[in-house]
Design an enzyme around this catalytic site. Structure first.
Site, PDB file in Angstrom:
ATOM      1  N   PHE A   1      22.702   9.447  24.780  1.00 52.67           N
ATOM      2  CA  PHE A   1      22.107   8.414  23.924  1.00 52.67           C
ATOM      3  C   PHE A   1      22.562   7.054  24.427  1.00 52.67           C
ATOM      4  O   PHE A   1      23.608   6.930  25.076  1.00 52.67           O
ATOM      5  CB  PHE A   1      22.530   8.614  22.462  1.00 52.67           C
TER       6      PHE A   1
ATOM      7  N   GLN B   1      19.251  -4.995  13.651  1.00 52.79           N
ATOM      8  CA  GLN B   1      18.859  -4.291  14.872  1.00 52.79           C
ATOM      9  C   GLN B   1      17.364  -4.008  14.932  1.00 52.79           C
ATOM     10  O   GLN B   1      16.775  -3.553  13.948  1.00 52.79           O
ATOM     11  CB  GLN B   1      19.608  -2.959  14.963  1.00 52.79           C
TER      12      GLN B   1
ATOM     13  N   HIS C   1      14.935  -1.628  16.808  1.00 56.21           N
ATOM     14  CA  HIS C   1      14.907  -0.419  17.630  1.00 56.21           C
ATOM     15  C   HIS C   1      13.829  -0.568  18.691  1.00 56.21           C
ATOM     16  O   HIS C   1      12.695  -0.963  18.379  1.00 56.21           O
ATOM     17  CB  HIS C   1      14.620   0.801  16.757  1.00 56.21           C
TER      18      HIS C   1
ATOM     19  N   LEU D   1       9.004   4.916  13.927  1.00 56.67           N
ATOM     20  CA  LEU D   1      10.040   5.111  14.929  1.00 56.67           C
ATOM     21  C   LEU D   1       9.788   6.309  15.829  1.00 56.67           C
ATOM     22  O   LEU D   1       9.434   7.388  15.369  1.00 56.67           O
ATOM     23  CB  LEU D   1      11.386   5.292  14.216  1.00 56.67           C
TER      24      LEU D   1
ATOM     25  N   GLU E   1      15.344   7.433  19.996  1.00 58.03           N
ATOM     26  CA  GLU E   1      16.001   7.224  21.277  1.00 58.03           C
ATOM     27  C   GLU E   1      16.265   8.550  21.996  1.00 58.03           C
ATOM     28  O   GLU E   1      16.508   8.581  23.199  1.00 58.03           O
ATOM     29  CB  GLU E   1      17.323   6.489  21.025  1.00 58.03           C
TER      30      GLU E   1
ATOM     31  N   ARG F   1      20.717  -0.693  22.254  1.00 58.27           N
ATOM     32  CA  ARG F   1      19.395  -1.020  21.721  1.00 58.27           C
ATOM     33  C   ARG F   1      19.060  -2.506  21.784  1.00 58.27           C
ATOM     34  O   ARG F   1      17.907  -2.875  22.009  1.00 58.27           O
ATOM     35  CB  ARG F   1      19.301  -0.521  20.269  1.00 58.27           C
TER      36      ARG F   1
ATOM     37  N   HIS G   1      14.934  -2.173  12.290  1.00 64.44           N
ATOM     38  CA  HIS G   1      15.420  -0.816  12.096  1.00 64.44           C
ATOM     39  C   HIS G   1      16.678  -0.690  11.249  1.00 64.44           C
ATOM     40  O   HIS G   1      16.747   0.155  10.364  1.00 64.44           O
ATOM     41  CB  HIS G   1      15.670  -0.189  13.472  1.00 64.44           C
TER      42      HIS G   1
ATOM     43  N   GLU H   1      24.567   2.144   5.237  1.00 68.56           N
ATOM     44  CA  GLU H   1      23.929   0.932   5.747  1.00 68.56           C
ATOM     45  C   GLU H   1      24.113  -0.267   4.830  1.00 68.56           C
ATOM     46  O   GLU H   1      24.082  -1.404   5.291  1.00 68.56           O
ATOM     47  CB  GLU H   1      22.436   1.172   5.999  1.00 68.56           C
TER      48      GLU H   1
ATOM     49  N   ARG I   1      24.572  -1.826  16.614  1.00 70.30           N
ATOM     50  CA  ARG I   1      24.969  -0.430  16.427  1.00 70.30           C
ATOM     51  C   ARG I   1      24.459   0.435  17.575  1.00 70.30           C
ATOM     52  O   ARG I   1      23.309   0.323  17.982  1.00 70.30           O
ATOM     53  CB  ARG I   1      24.414   0.104  15.095  1.00 70.30           C
TER      54      ARG I   1
END
Length: 592
Positions: free
Chosen positions: A126, A246, A248, A258, A261, A292, A359, A389, A400
């Site tokens: 990742f 963030q 994504h 989404l 990843e 990201r 995201h 979150e 993140r």
């Protein structure tokens, strides 16, 4: 110990030892930890298995070393570096050290992880996760196909049911009741009846999720309106690092839905309109598996410089066509189905149009490593906790890493449960004021009786559009001031709203109006924090301040609500700064 319930006119009173607000991953993990010892209640605006944790696809990071060499120190370093050195390193160490036990806990609860041929939990690559302090990508993400969050949510809920946890589903918490600086309880609106409920507890855990609906293009569900974060802010609790939101990289172009990843973890490649694998120019070592924020900026830059695809040249492509269909079917079933369903693209043979989507909030309610909520830089509010979150511990810093969110909710959700129980066992109940529900009753009455001309949907649309335009991947002083002016205009127009539904049962029209108020608060805090941080770091890119400034801004932002207008911000919000906790890793240039 049974729940205590009393009724007073149309208000119902409940009493628990520990009350958890939010039934996503962090909330239910806290409930499991607390529910073995004390009487626990969980209040949620959704049925638990509909919580947004279920949308997390790719996996959960842990240095199990099942597939290749790995250790928690490498994971800590990656988290700190990935967060552009704004991560509190004591929190990052806890996250990485406790990651292995967090995965084992879930395995013991029955979560069906993918397995290696010899029966161990399988792991995949990742973005930003490396071996030997950045030398090469490492397989650290534990996963259940591309439905990991969904599986976690189901597993946690089943275990909550087994423990007999008390759930109050489709109850909207609209206020936090404080008495002499300590939490006494919360006030909630029951969707099915329109009745008001007051929940009293010795300790309270907020696990209410994010607030992605301040943006138009977002991977977040419609319910992620930041209720818990805004409620805390309205009650005088500051918000930390709100400028770091963030984006994504791989949202379906034009939709924001989404694509995990995990697709790049399994070998997917990002390409521009000419077919170039452009990430080789931006991150030569780990390419498409860069953090990201770097990938999102690279994608946006390719489009801005005219290398985007499509009729308007406004997206790039995710290429899976070189992967075996059997691999795609086994490890990426959901995201490929999304491409077929929403864009009519066949991932076996066609590249998928993608573009960054709002995201994840790195900022939120400030907490320490015990998940205790802070009223300023280091003062604990006794009996109040936050995780997931909605909280800022700060384990993610300015950006993140993928798969650290599902880890965060399990590590710090567990800690919130542990420490809330520890507190509740010896604490005395904070007295509940007689007029505890008055503010909520007045707010609901005001919205219901409003006879203005403004429509909630239109105001929300304009808010989201200005945030997309002015406070998304690229920002400047000019665009942020434009966003603030628009939010101020929308606040005035919000005073002139009306709703169509005057009923009590399932009045979502009423609740959407109240949620818009929360979104306006959080959008304003976000933009002020963005404007005052005059540097570029992680997910926060200022085109007028392009360099990272460690001398001035190696600090967390803290935005406070106050009565008077603050000269520096031009609003009733004051900004302060909080030192970053540094242990082993001094800030360095961020190369991948």
């Amino acid at each position: 110990m049974a729940e205590k319930v009393t009724a007073d006119e149309n208000i119902t009173y409940h009493s628990f030892d520990v009350l958890i607000v939010g039934a996503g991953g962090a909330g239910m993990r806290a409930a499991i930890e607390a529910g073995t010892d004390l009487n626990v209640g969980v209040v949620s605006k959704l049925f638990p298995t509909r919580s947004h944790t279920g949308a997390a696809q790719g996996g959960m990071a842990a240095a199990l070393a099942n597939v290749e060499e790995d250790n928690w120190e490498w994971h800590t370093f990656d988290t700190v570096k990935g967060g552009d050195y704004l991560v509190d390193q004591d929190a990052a160490e806890i996250l990485a050290k406790e990651s292995v036990q967090a995965v084992i806990d879930l395995e013991n609860m029955g979560l069906p992880f993918n397995r290696t041929p010899d029966g161990k939990i399988d792991q995949r690559r990742f973005g930003g996760h490396t071996r030997d302090h950045g030398k090469a990508p490492v397989r650290r993400s534990c996963y259940a196909a591309d439905r990991t969050g969904h599986m976690i949510l189901q597993t946690l809920y089943q275990n909550c049911v087994k423990l007999g946890i008390n759930f109050f589903n489709e109850f909207y918490v609209l206020d936090l009741v404080m008495n002499d600086g300590k939490p006494a309880g919360v006030v909630a609106y029951e969707l099915a009846t329109g009745d008001i409920h007051v929940f009293q507890a010795k300790s309270i855990v907020f696990a209410t999720g994010g607030f992605g609906k301040i943006y138009k293009t977002t991977s977040n569900a419609h319910t992620l309106t930041g209720d818990g974060v805004a409620i805390a802010f309205r009650r005088g609790i500051p918000l930390e690092d709100m400028e770091f939101y963030q984006f994504h990289p791989t949202g379906l172009a034009g939709l924001g839905i989404l694509l995990s990843e995990a697709a790049r973890g399994e070998g997917g490649i990002l390409r521009n309109a000419s077919g170039e694998r452009f990430m080789e120019r931006y991150a030569p070592t780990i390419k498409d598996l860069a953090p990201r924020d770097m990938v999102a900026r690279a994608m946006a830059n390719e489009v801005r410089e005219g290398r985007g695809g499509g009729p308007n040249k406004d997206y790039v492509f995710l290429d899976l066509t070189h992967l075996e269909p059997a691999v795609i079917d086994a490890k990426l079933p959901d995201i490929t189905e999304f491409a077929r369903t929403y864009l009519g693209v066949e991932p076996y043979t066609e590249q998928i149009p993608v573009f960054p989507t709002a995201h994840y909030a790195m900022g939120g309610i400030p907490t320490n490593i015990k998940a205790e909520v802070l009223s300023d830089n280091d003062t604990v509010i006794p009996g109040l906790y936050a995780a997931g979150e909605c909280a800022c511990v700060s384990v993610h810093g300015a950006n993140r890493l993928g798969t650290n969110s599902l880890l965060d909710i399990n590590v710090f959700g567990k800690r919130a449960g542990q420490y809330s129980v520890e507190y509740a066992k010896t604490a005395t109940q904070v007295p509940m004021p007689e007029n505890a529900a008055d503010d909520v009753i007045a707010m609901i009455a005001k919205v219901r009786k409003a006879k203005g001309k403004e429509k909630i949907a239109q105001l929300r649309k304009e808010l989201q559009e200005t945030m997309d335009k002015n406070a998304q991947v690229f920002r400047t002083e000019e665009t942020l001031n434009e966003a603030l002016e628009k939010v101020a205009e929308l606040r005035k127009r919000y005073e002139n709203i009306s709703i169509q539904d005057q009923g009590k049962r399932f009045n979502t029209d009423l609740l959407e109006a109240i949620e818009l108020g929360f979104l306006l608060d959080l959008a304003e805090v976000t933009v002020i924090a963005c404007r005052e941080r005059r540097e570029s770091r992680g997910a926060h890119l200022r085109e007028d301040y392009t360099e990272r400034d460690d001398k001035k801004f190696m600090v967390h932002s803290m935005v406070y609500k106050q009565e008077k207008i603050e000269k520096n911000t031009g609003t009733n919000m004051r900004i302060g700064w909080k030192p970053v906790v540094v242990t082993n890793y001094q800030p360095m240039e961020r190369k991948y």
